[in-house]
Design an enzyme around this catalytic site. Sequence first.
Site, PDB file in Angstrom:
ATOM      1  N   ASP A  52      57.880  47.958 110.977  1.00 36.62           N
ATOM      2  CA  ASP A  52      57.064  49.103 111.402  1.00 36.62           C
ATOM      3  C   ASP A  52      57.760  49.986 112.449  1.00 36.62           C
ATOM      4  O   ASP A  52      57.209  51.014 112.850  1.00 36.62           O
ATOM      5  CB  ASP A  52      55.704  48.624 111.933  1.00 36.62           C
ATOM      6  CG  ASP A  52      54.839  48.054 110.820  1.00 36.62           C
ATOM      7  OD1 ASP A  52      55.122  48.323 109.640  1.00 36.62           O
ATOM      8  OD2 ASP A  52      53.870  47.326 111.133  1.00 36.62           O
TER       9      ASP A  52
ATOM     10  N   ARG B 107      45.778  57.575 111.531  1.00 40.55           N
ATOM     11  CA  ARG B 107      45.416  56.209 111.148  1.00 40.55           C
ATOM     12  C   ARG B 107      45.903  55.201 112.182  1.00 40.55           C
ATOM     13  O   ARG B 107      45.315  54.141 112.327  1.00 40.55           O
ATOM     14  CB  ARG B 107      46.054  55.845 109.793  1.00 40.55           C
ATOM     15  CG  ARG B 107      45.506  56.602 108.621  1.00 40.55           C
ATOM     16  CD  ARG B 107      46.131  56.091 107.352  1.00 40.55           C
ATOM     17  NE  ARG B 107      46.162  54.628 107.405  1.00 40.55           N
ATOM     18  CZ  ARG B 107      47.103  53.864 106.859  1.00 40.55           C
ATOM     19  NH1 ARG B 107      48.093  54.410 106.200  1.00 40.55           N
ATOM     20  NH2 ARG B 107      47.051  52.553 106.948  1.00 40.55           N
TER      21      ARG B 107
ATOM     22  N   LYS C 116      46.331  48.391 116.602  1.00 41.93           N
ATOM     23  CA  LYS C 116      45.603  48.579 115.330  1.00 41.93           C
ATOM     24  C   LYS C 116      45.698  47.317 114.478  1.00 41.93           C
ATOM     25  O   LYS C 116      44.698  46.829 113.958  1.00 41.93           O
ATOM     26  CB  LYS C 116      46.216  49.762 114.556  1.00 41.93           C
ATOM     27  CG  LYS C 116      45.840  49.797 113.078  1.00 41.93           C
ATOM     28  CD  LYS C 116      46.490  50.956 112.335  1.00 41.93           C
ATOM     29  CE  LYS C 116      47.866  50.705 111.798  1.00 41.93           C
ATOM     30  NZ  LYS C 116      47.936  49.941 110.531  1.00 41.93           N
ATOM     31  N   ASN C 117      46.910  46.802 114.319  1.00 44.51           N
ATOM     32  CA  ASN C 117      47.087  45.685 113.389  1.00 44.51           C
ATOM     33  C   ASN C 117      46.535  44.372 113.938  1.00 44.51           C
ATOM     34  O   ASN C 117      46.370  43.411 113.188  1.00 44.51           O
ATOM     35  CB  ASN C 117      48.565  45.537 113.005  1.00 44.51           C
ATOM     36  CG  ASN C 117      48.994  46.660 112.072  1.00 44.51           C
ATOM     37  OD1 ASN C 117      48.157  47.415 111.576  1.00 44.51           O
ATOM     38  ND2 ASN C 117      50.286  46.783 111.840  1.00 44.51           N
TER      39      ASN C 117
ATOM     40  N   ARG D  52      44.745  49.372 102.937  1.00 48.20           N
ATOM     41  CA  ARG D  52      45.100  48.076 102.351  1.00 48.20           C
ATOM     42  C   ARG D  52      44.626  46.911 103.197  1.00 48.20           C
ATOM     43  O   ARG D  52      44.378  45.825 102.689  1.00 48.20           O
ATOM     44  CB  ARG D  52      46.612  47.984 102.176  1.00 48.20           C
ATOM     45  CG  ARG D  52      47.177  48.986 101.208  1.00 48.20           C
ATOM     46  CD  ARG D  52      48.644  48.733 101.039  1.00 48.20           C
ATOM     47  NE  ARG D  52      48.864  47.343 100.648  1.00 48.20           N
ATOM     48  CZ  ARG D  52      48.832  46.900  99.401  1.00 48.20           C
ATOM     49  NH1 ARG D  52      48.626  47.739  98.418  1.00 48.20           N
ATOM     50  NH2 ARG D  52      49.002  45.638  99.135  1.00 48.20           N
TER      51      ARG D  52
ATOM     52  N   ARG E  89      53.015  46.091  97.091  1.00 51.81           N
ATOM     53  CA  ARG E  89      52.626  45.186  98.183  1.00 51.81           C
ATOM     54  C   ARG E  89      51.682  44.139  97.619  1.00 51.81           C
ATOM     55  O   ARG E  89      50.467  44.290  97.656  1.00 51.81           O
ATOM     56  CB  ARG E  89      51.998  45.971  99.333  1.00 51.81           C
ATOM     57  CG  ARG E  89      53.034  46.808 100.060  1.00 51.81           C
ATOM     58  CD  ARG E  89      52.453  47.621 101.181  1.00 51.81           C
ATOM     59  NE  ARG E  89      51.950  46.830 102.281  1.00 51.81           N
ATOM     60  CZ  ARG E  89      51.287  47.347 103.297  1.00 51.81           C
ATOM     61  NH1 ARG E  89      51.048  48.636 103.347  1.00 51.81           N
ATOM     62  NH2 ARG E  89      50.852  46.583 104.281  1.00 51.81           N
TER      63      ARG E  89
ATOM     64  N   CYS F 130      51.741  51.246  97.409  1.00 56.54           N
ATOM     65  CA  CYS F 130      51.568  52.222  98.475  1.00 56.54           C
ATOM     66  C   CYS F 130      52.860  53.023  98.592  1.00 56.54           C
ATOM     67  O   CYS F 130      53.780  52.828  97.801  1.00 56.54           O
ATOM     68  CB  CYS F 130      51.198  51.551  99.783  1.00 56.54           C
ATOM     69  SG  CYS F 130      52.563  50.705 100.525  1.00 56.54           S
TER      70      CYS F 130
HETATM   71  N1  EPU Z   1      54.092  39.661 100.405  1.00 54.97           N
HETATM   72  C1  EPU Z   1      54.109  38.960  99.217  1.00 54.97           C
HETATM   73  N2  EPU Z   1      52.938  38.428  98.769  1.00 54.97           N
HETATM   74  C2  EPU Z   1      51.781  38.538  99.476  1.00 54.97           C
HETATM   75  C3  EPU Z   1      51.782  39.254 100.686  1.00 54.97           C
HETATM   76  C4  EPU Z   1      52.957  39.800 101.132  1.00 54.97           C
HETATM   77  O1  EPU Z   1      55.138  38.819  98.565  1.00 54.97           O
HETATM   78  O2  EPU Z   1      50.748  38.024  99.015  1.00 54.97           O
HETATM   79  C5  EPU Z   1      55.348  40.245 100.893  1.00 54.97           C
HETATM   80  C6  EPU Z   1      55.268  41.752 101.110  1.00 54.97           C
HETATM   81  O3  EPU Z   1      55.543  42.447  99.929  1.00 54.97           O
HETATM   82  C7  EPU Z   1      56.296  41.966 102.172  1.00 54.97           C
HETATM   83  C8  EPU Z   1      56.187  40.710 103.020  1.00 54.97           C
HETATM   84  O4  EPU Z   1      55.562  39.748 102.189  1.00 54.97           O
HETATM   85  O5  EPU Z   1      57.582  41.992 101.628  1.00 54.97           O
HETATM   86  C9  EPU Z   1      55.412  40.879 104.291  1.00 54.97           C
HETATM   87  O6  EPU Z   1      54.161  41.518 104.045  1.00 54.97           O
HETATM   88  P1  EPU Z   1      52.879  41.150 104.885  1.00 54.97           P
HETATM   89  O7  EPU Z   1      51.917  40.438 104.024  1.00 54.97           O
HETATM   90  O8  EPU Z   1      53.308  40.460 106.141  1.00 54.97           O
HETATM   91  O9  EPU Z   1      52.280  42.570 105.207  1.00 54.97           O
HETATM   92  P2  EPU Z   1      50.760  42.873 105.535  1.00 54.97           P
HETATM   93  O10 EPU Z   1      50.179  41.705 106.205  1.00 54.97           O
HETATM   94  O11 EPU Z   1      50.081  43.401 104.331  1.00 54.97           O
HETATM   95  C10 EPU Z   1      51.098  43.808 107.945  1.00 54.97           C
HETATM   96  C11 EPU Z   1      50.906  45.119 108.653  1.00 54.97           C
HETATM   97  C12 EPU Z   1      51.935  46.132 108.168  1.00 54.97           C
HETATM   98  C13 EPU Z   1      53.328  45.561 108.425  1.00 54.97           C
HETATM   99  C14 EPU Z   1      53.474  44.191 107.742  1.00 54.97           C
HETATM  100  C15 EPU Z   1      54.786  43.518 108.031  1.00 54.97           C
HETATM  101  C16 EPU Z   1      48.540  45.182 109.116  1.00 54.97           C
HETATM  102  C17 EPU Z   1      47.232  45.818 108.888  1.00 54.97           C
HETATM  103  N3  EPU Z   1      49.550  45.621 108.394  1.00 54.97           N
HETATM  104  O12 EPU Z   1      50.889  44.074 106.554  1.00 54.97           O
HETATM  105  O13 EPU Z   1      51.750  47.294 108.964  1.00 54.97           O
HETATM  106  O14 EPU Z   1      54.304  46.436 107.942  1.00 54.97           O
HETATM  107  O15 EPU Z   1      52.415  43.314 108.191  1.00 54.97           O
HETATM  108  O16 EPU Z   1      54.943  43.306 109.384  1.00 54.97           O
HETATM  109  O17 EPU Z   1      48.667  44.311 109.954  1.00 54.97           O
HETATM  110  C18 EPU Z   1      51.803  49.580 109.495  1.00 54.97           C
HETATM  111  O18 EPU Z   1      51.134  49.320 110.502  1.00 54.97           O
HETATM  112  O19 EPU Z   1      52.367  50.689 109.324  1.00 54.97           O
HETATM  113  C19 EPU Z   1      51.959  48.551 108.461  1.00 54.97           C
HETATM  114  C20 EPU Z   1      52.312  48.828 107.217  1.00 54.97           C
END
Ligand code: EPU
Length: 428
Positions: free
Chosen positions: A315, A407, A22-23, A92, A121, A116
């Site tokens: 995750d 999801r 998915k991701n 998101r 986030r 969330c």
């Molecule tokens: N963060 C910041 N600023 C930003 C973005 C992120 O401080 O602008 C922080 C976040 O708060 C967090 C860390 O950086 O502490 C990592 O977040 P990241 O941006 O890597 O998360 P994401 O890209 O929004 C993806 C996955 C998530 C998974 C995270 C971490 C997808 C669609 N989502 O989210 O997946 O937990 O990476 O590996 O790829 C799930 O599948 O259940 C899920 C939540």
Amino acid sequence: MDSFRIQGGRRLAGKIQIEGSKNATLPLMAAALCTDGEITLRNVPCLSDISNMARLLRELGVQVDGESGVMKMRVMDQNKVHAHYDIVKTMRASICVLGPLLARRRRAVIAMPGGCAFGSRPIDLHLRGMQALGAKVELDGGDIIVTAPEGLKGATIFLGGPNGSTVLGTANVMCAAVLAKGRTVIECAACEPEVVDLANLLNAMGARIEGAGGPRLVIHGVESLGSADHVVIPDRIVAGTYAVAAAVTNGNVTLEEFPYDGMLSVIDRFSEIGVHVELLSGADNPMHATVRVTSERKLKPTQITTQPHPGFPTDLQAQFMTLLCLAEGNSMITEKIYPERFMHVAELSRMGAQIYRQGPTCVVAGGAPLHGAPVMASDLRASACLVLAGLAAEGETNVSRIYHLDRGYEKIDAKLKQLGGRISRIQE
Ligand code: EPU
């Protein structure tokens, strides 16, 4: 709202195949906005998040044919740039259209995602990356408006935040930089296999990205991108979840399309705990391996700290908490990516788990049996951990609000049934 009724205590056995990630798929779909050519994705999982992303892309002028298996996408209308709140609030990952829209249409209007179930986030790093490439960022009426009327220019960008790298932030900046003028360096880039998959698709479309899978990406901007045909990598979180299902039921399960090479930290923790992940085939193609998962009767406690890849993935934190409830002794889990991601703790406690939380750390006092109970899912991975607890528990468990599971897990009830689990979907 549907729920799952699970009769615990059945040993899982048999073989299943891990679905596409998915991701990985969500940003790959968004990358279709970067070209006028046709993008074909294969091994797309059948999930509500994928349908939501397809809906968003259609709203943005993309023709999308097929929402699982083979998906074909082609841009038909370049004028739409608005990702509305009604869709962003349900998913998101909608944020990953930001980079592609800005690169091609020079303007993106994205509803600001709120918090969330597991805390705040932020998207500040995504925006910082776009600004470094020359874009202007404004906030108006809950929407972020990002514009670059003169186009984007390559830059050197440090993309680390307080918790390390950002996965979708890296995806966004990468998609924007491939069509920017000149050379971009992203330092502290996310190293996740899903980022590598996106770089592979973009390179197949004609981009010039070097270093994917490491913390420093070098991107040489190109004029335009073309068509590509790409097979999505298997889902490492789904793979880890089914491996835990085998372990908590003292089962013997063969998993095909197991992305072994993307799961070394997970396999390391399994081995500490006494869960064997035996490579049956795929040593030469380790993102598509076949493994057999079995476990020792007595599981051992351990310590887990979630980290960006190649560290242990957040995750899988909730699913491993269920597993450690069954280990004999005290385990410690520290959540370094989302320090509030512990909504499952209270629900597991309803099933008899003994878990003590202090800030981002939980001590799991394992060894006491889990008992079936009605429990409620709060997010995707928390739901998965409750299903696993239900499989391991004595008696009947009812997991409500399973739309979260739909999801991110393709037909999880059917797959667990195929392995001998007693699980049924109750429609309300
Ligand atoms: N963060 C910041 N600023 C930003 C973005 C992120 O401080 O602008 C922080 C976040 O708060 C967090 C860390 O950086 O502490 C990592 O977040 P990241 O941006 O890597 O998360 P994401 O890209 O929004 C993806 C996955 C998530 C998974 C995270 C971490 C997808 C669609 N989502 O989210 O997946 O937990 O990476 O590996 O790829 C799930 O599948 O259940 C899920 C939540």
